[in-house]
Write a protein that holds these residues in place. Sequence first.
Motif, PDB file in Angstrom:
ATOM      1  N   GLN A 121       0.826  -1.197   0.000  1.00  0.00           N
ATOM      2  CA  GLN A 121       0.000   0.000   0.000  1.00  0.00           C
ATOM      3  C   GLN A 121       0.865   1.253   0.000  1.00  0.00           C
ATOM      4  O   GLN A 121       1.976   1.256   0.526  1.00  0.00           O
ATOM      5  N   LEU A 122       0.354   2.276  -0.656  1.00  0.00           N
ATOM      6  CA  LEU A 122       0.935   3.607  -0.537  1.00  0.00           C
ATOM      7  C   LEU A 122       0.375   4.189   0.753  1.00  0.00           C
ATOM      8  O   LEU A 122      -0.798   4.553   0.825  1.00  0.00           O
ATOM      9  N   LEU A 123       1.176   4.243   1.778  1.00  0.00           N
ATOM     10  CA  LEU A 123       0.721   4.640   3.108  1.00  0.00           C
ATOM     11  C   LEU A 123       1.139   6.082   3.385  1.00  0.00           C
ATOM     12  O   LEU A 123       2.312   6.374   3.615  1.00  0.00           O
ATOM     13  N   PHE A 124       0.168   6.995   3.348  1.00  0.00           N
ATOM     14  CA  PHE A 124       0.428   8.395   3.659  1.00  0.00           C
ATOM     15  C   PHE A 124       0.263   8.608   5.166  1.00  0.00           C
ATOM     16  O   PHE A 124      -0.704   8.122   5.761  1.00  0.00           O
ATOM     17  N   PHE A 125       1.196   9.340   5.763  1.00  0.00           N
ATOM     18  CA  PHE A 125       1.062   9.653   7.176  1.00  0.00           C
ATOM     19  C   PHE A 125       1.665  11.016   7.488  1.00  0.00           C
ATOM     20  O   PHE A 125       2.489  11.547   6.735  1.00  0.00           O
ATOM     21  N   ASP A 126       1.202  11.585   8.580  1.00  0.00           N
ATOM     22  CA  ASP A 126       1.677  12.873   9.068  1.00  0.00           C
ATOM     23  C   ASP A 126       2.661  12.599  10.203  1.00  0.00           C
ATOM     24  O   ASP A 126       2.263  12.135  11.268  1.00  0.00           O
ATOM     25  N   PHE A 127       3.964  12.835   9.951  1.00  0.00           N
ATOM     26  CA  PHE A 127       4.920  12.495  11.003  1.00  0.00           C
ATOM     27  C   PHE A 127       5.060  13.586  12.051  1.00  0.00           C
ATOM     28  O   PHE A 127       5.782  13.413  13.033  1.00  0.00           O
ATOM     29  N   LYS A 128       4.344  14.704  11.876  1.00  0.00           N
ATOM     30  CA  LYS A 128       4.256  15.692  12.953  1.00  0.00           C
ATOM     31  C   LYS A 128       3.225  15.244  13.994  1.00  0.00           C
ATOM     32  O   LYS A 128       3.488  15.242  15.195  1.00  0.00           O
TER      33      LYS A 128
END
Length: 388
Positions: A121-128
């Motif tokens: 999967q293309l896993l988008f996440f906010d690392f903030k």
Amino acid sequence: MFVLAVLFAIVMPRPCAAASAATPENIYFAGVAYSADAADVAKEFPHLSKVLDSQVNASLSALVRERLQGQASAPKLIFDQLGSIKDASHSTALALAIDGEVTSIIKIGDLYKTRLEISAQLLFFDFKEKQVLGAFPIILDYIDTGAQPPDGAKLDALYRAMLLGSGGRGSLADEFVKTLAGATVPAPSSRHLRVTSVDFEPKAIAYLQQSAPNADVATVSRQVAREFGKYLSTNQNLAILPFASSQALGGSMAARFVEGDAYQLKIPEADYGITIKVSGFKKLEQGRTATSIGYIYGAFVDLAVTEPLSGRTYFAQQIRQGANQTVPVTQSSTEDWANAYDTLRLLFNNFTMAISDPRSGWVKTSMPDSSNAKNQMTSLQGLVQSCR
């Protein structure tokens, strides 16, 4: 080693405001991950865990980078640095998360058929905020036949070729770039869909055990969830939340990165849950000639889409799908499970496409012919549109 544990947090669903945020200016490529606890990687990915060493990982990342140079429509990825957790506009990251490896070798007559599958999967996440934003599933298949079954070294080589490409075949890097080109980066305010459960009813289990005695129902259920997610995401250009087999509080999905630092990521509660009950399969002889036999395979599913917070049901219908298969009369055995599973995938593909056309001919033949079913398809169409 980069270990990314993705945990289901106890989070109340947010107000369902449609996403309106613009695509982030910078998206940072966070590398390649396994969706499994670190201790389970070798067991769940027996071949990929040996193949995907630091050298192949670097080659895979470089291939993604190279392929993206010819994709002007794809979101721009930054490979050489990470953003700042102090700046929300520079905190969106994208990982290539590998969550399934399936190897099937069956004998048909005098030949061995090998079928390999990598799901990711293309896993988008906010690392903030340390939070998953959404995912676009992808599945890559390889099928081959030979007089002898492949040994472990051969399988390792085939999986490596699937990652990087070989002999004109597509690669996982190609699938990643192709999917990214059509993806919309999910915003934190997006509504979320997730497959929350997949169950096999007794008739479906009986068919599976008869046609594929060595198959594990739990493993196949996870495959079914990923297949449905792939078709829903692809056909509706929609990011969804990752599937987990346990949806109880405290259930978790872990992802282990090949290289880098460690993060703890929260997965928000799904605004809408999708439940799939595979109720059964059928195989019927349709006719025969002097040279061939025709069969029709049927797959039957009860599918529901609900809003957990309110308890509202948007869709709950029985769905059926048939598919024809012709084999030579000289063939002593048929691939009953493979054909039934392909019919199930065809059902998922047709259903997720029909969401855009609730009055289609497929809906009329594959679902109950009632005003309730048609109205629910229209309701589901609106729901999916609100999740983009």
